[in-house]
Write a protein that holds these residues in place. Sequence first.
Motif, mmCIF file in Angstrom:
data_model
loop_
_atom_site.group_PDB
_atom_site.id
_atom_site.type_symbol
_atom_site.label_atom_id
_atom_site.label_comp_id
_atom_site.label_asym_id
_atom_site.label_seq_id
_atom_site.Cartn_x
_atom_site.Cartn_y
_atom_site.Cartn_z
ATOM 1 N N UNK A 110 32.140 9.850 90.058
ATOM 2 C CA UNK A 110 32.759 9.097 89.078
ATOM 3 C C UNK A 110 31.699 8.573 87.939
ATOM 4 N N UNK A 111 31.685 8.605 86.952
ATOM 5 C CA UNK A 111 30.649 8.268 85.966
ATOM 6 C C UNK A 111 31.254 7.141 84.814
ATOM 7 N N UNK A 112 30.740 5.959 84.743
ATOM 8 C CA UNK A 112 31.091 5.261 83.591
ATOM 9 C C UNK A 112 29.694 4.887 82.960
ATOM 10 N N UNK A 113 29.984 5.275 81.684
ATOM 11 C CA UNK A 113 28.587 5.079 80.699
ATOM 12 C C UNK A 113 29.101 4.479 79.406
ATOM 13 N N UNK A 114 28.136 3.803 78.723
ATOM 14 C CA UNK A 114 28.223 3.153 77.466
ATOM 15 C C UNK A 114 26.844 3.322 76.628
ATOM 16 N N UNK A 115 26.833 3.832 75.560
ATOM 17 C CA UNK A 115 25.808 3.691 74.872
ATOM 18 C C UNK A 115 25.779 2.152 73.882
ATOM 19 N N UNK A 116 24.506 1.772 73.412
ATOM 20 C CA UNK A 116 24.508 0.608 72.280
ATOM 21 C C UNK A 116 25.414 0.819 71.247
ATOM 22 N N UNK A 121 33.192 2.026 76.719
ATOM 23 C CA UNK A 121 32.407 2.843 77.464
ATOM 24 C C UNK A 121 33.420 4.126 77.816
ATOM 25 N N UNK A 122 32.872 4.913 78.781
ATOM 26 C CA UNK A 122 33.787 6.463 79.099
ATOM 27 C C UNK A 122 33.722 6.342 80.585
ATOM 28 N N UNK A 138 36.295 -0.350 79.406
ATOM 29 C CA UNK A 138 35.357 -1.272 79.028
ATOM 30 C C UNK A 138 34.207 -1.545 80.067
ATOM 31 N N UNK A 139 33.211 -1.401 79.420
ATOM 32 C CA UNK A 139 31.975 -1.241 80.273
ATOM 33 C C UNK A 139 30.745 -2.016 79.604
ATOM 34 N N UNK A 140 29.563 -2.470 80.453
ATOM 35 C CA UNK A 140 28.484 -2.952 79.659
ATOM 36 C C UNK A 140 27.301 -1.531 79.491
ATOM 37 N N UNK A 141 26.633 -1.971 78.426
ATOM 38 C CA UNK A 141 25.478 -0.880 78.422
ATOM 39 C C UNK A 141 24.962 -0.277 79.448
ATOM 40 N N UNK A 142 24.642 0.880 79.627
ATOM 41 C CA UNK A 142 24.095 1.602 80.676
ATOM 42 C C UNK A 142 25.029 2.551 81.544
#
Length: 644
Positions: A110-116, A121-122, A138-142
Motif C-alpha cells: 500500500x502506497x500513500x504519497x503527496x507532492x507539494x 494525496x493518493x 488526505x495525507x501530508x507531503x511525502x
Amino acid sequence: MPNITILDQDTINQIAAGEVIERPSSVVKELLENAIDAGATAVTVEIKEGGISFIRITDNGCGIEKSQIPTAFLRHSTSKIQTAADLLTVSSLGFRGEALSSIAAVAQVELISKTAEELTGTRYQIHGGQEISLEEIGAPEGTTFLVRNLFYNTPARKKFLKSAQTEGAYISSLVERMALSRPDISIRFIQNGQNRLYTSGNHNLKDLIYMIFGRDIAANLLPVETAGEHLQITGFLGKPVISRGNRSYENYFINGRYIKSGLISKAIEDGFHSYMMQHKYPFTVLHLKIEPEFLDVNVHPSKMELRFRNQEEIYDTVKNAVRTALTETELIRNVSLGPEPTEKKAQPEKRKAPEPFEKKRIENMKASLKEASGAFPEKRGESRTVPGLSAAIPPVEPPVSMAKETGVYKTGKPVPEQAAQENEAGKQIPEQTAEPPRQLELFEEKLLSRPARAEYQFIGQLFDTYWLIQYRDEFLIIDQHAAHEKILYEGMLTQFRNNKILSQMIAPPVILTLNMREEQILRAYQERFQAMGFEIEPFGGKEYAIYSVPSNLYGLSQGELFTELLDSLSEDFSRESDEMILEKLASMSCKAAVKGGDRLSVKEAEALIDELLTLDNPYACPHGRPTIISMSRRELEKKFKRIV
C-alpha cells in the motif's frame, strides 16, 4: 523435447524479485534508499514480526505524482537515469527500477504519497503484482509505504526465512548503517512498537557513533580526513584497544552507499597491521567520496558490490589514511590492577554508572588483589595470583579451583594439592590409573608421566616465562603461559560437563552498551549464558548489567570478554550449539592464565606441572601452541662439539 514458451508476467516478476528481495531487510533497504533519493530529511522505519508481516516506511521527501504512481511499479521504471550513458555518472542510491516491482510481486503493498503541488494525496494498493485500487486521500507531503505479508504468494521462499527475531536483527543492523551513511538525515526505527533508534540528523557523525555503539567506543576514536586526486576520506577509526573478532564493525561508505569491498577491508586492515592482534579487526566509520566515472555501481542487483577503475589509488589512499591517523596519535594504553576505567563523560546519561561509582569499583578490585598478593613474589612493585592452580598457591578469593570443589578428579587421581603435599613428604606418587593418551608413545621415556615427574630437577625460570627442567638425559622447557592456558581450558570444560560451574558475583556490576544485533544474540542465548555462570539483566536503554560471571573469568575484563563472546556468535547464532559456545567460553578463560614475564616460585611451577599431568592432552595449549619441548643431552653435546 519439451516446448519452449514465454513466461507470463507474474512469473517473470517473481523471478526478478528473487534477485533483489531476499528477506525483509532487502525491502527496508530499497525503500529507505528511495526515501533518501527523494530528498527526505526525516524517515521512520517501523516493523513487526521481523518485517515478515508488517513494514512501514514514512518520509517527508518530494512524493510521487498521482499519474506516475502505477508506472513506478512497472519493471525498469525509474526517474534516476534516462540512458545507458547515465550509468557512468549515476549518484543516486537506486537507479535500476526493479525495487518496487519486485516488492509488489511478493507482498501486499500500500502506497500513500503527496507532492507539494497537489492538494490531496493518493492511496494505491497492489497485491502480488495485481492492482487493487487507486484513490485520493488526505495525507501530508511525502511518501508512506506499507508492506504486509512478505512472500505470502511464494511459500517456498518464505520457509527459508529465519525467525522473526533474527530477521529483525538484520533490519536493525541495516538501519544503523544507513543512519551512519547519512548523519544529515533524521532516522527513526520502531520495532514491535518500541523505539530502537532515533537520530537527530544534526550532521555530527561522532554523535551518531555514540548513539549506536556507546560511550566506550565514542571515547576512543581517531579522526580521519584526507584527500587524494580522485578520492576524499573522512570519518573515524577506533583506537587499537577497540577490536572485534569479526569484521562487523568495519563500516565504510562510498558516495553515501554502504558496501562490502575486499579491497577496502584489506587496505584498512593493512593500515592497522602491527597495531592489532592477529585475528582481531578494527572499528571504522569511513566516508569515501569518489568521482562517479571511476565507479561501476551496476555490478549486482542488491548494489552491495562496486568495481573501481583506480584500485591501486584507492588501496594506497585508504591504507595511508589509516596509518597516518594511528602514527600521529599517542596510543599508550593505560592499565591498572583492576578493571580498566572508562573515560569520564561530562554529563553522563542517568542510566549509566556515574564516575564515582566506577572509581569505587576500581578501588575495591585493587584492595581485593592486594589482599591476595602475599602468595607471590613481587616483581616491579606488583604482586600477582595464579588462578586455577591449587597446590601451594592460596587462590584469590572468591575464585575456587576445580580441585577444591570436586576433591578428586574423575579418573580417581589425587588432586594436585594432595599430590604436591605427598611429594614434599617423600611419598611415592602412584601412576595414573587412566589409559595414557596415544601421544605419549611419541616420547620413548614418557617424560610427562607420574614416575618421570618424581625425578624432575628444577633448574630455574628463564626470561620469567620458561621453566627449565632436567630429567635424566633430557632437557625440558615448559611454557608457563601455554601450560596454564590448557589447565584452565580443560578445567572449565570438566566443570560444565559435571554441572560444577561456579559463579562469582561482581560488586558493582559491569555495565555494557550493546547494539541491536548484540541484544538479539543476548536474548537468544540468555538461558545458556545463565547455565555457564553469567547473570545479566537489562540496565535501561541499550545497556545491560553483568552481576556475576564464571569464577574462571573473575578479575579479568569481563565486559570485553563478554563482548568478544557475542561477536563470535554474531554470524548465524541459530546454528551454534551449547558445546560450541562452551568451547569459546573456555578459550576466554585462558586469558586468566599466567603470562610470559610473570615470576613464579618453584612450588608454584611444581603445582602447575602437577595439574598439567592430569590432562588428557597436555602437549598443546587450546590454540595449538606446544606447552613443552625437549632436547636430549646428546643434542646439547653435539652443539658444543663434544661429540661429532
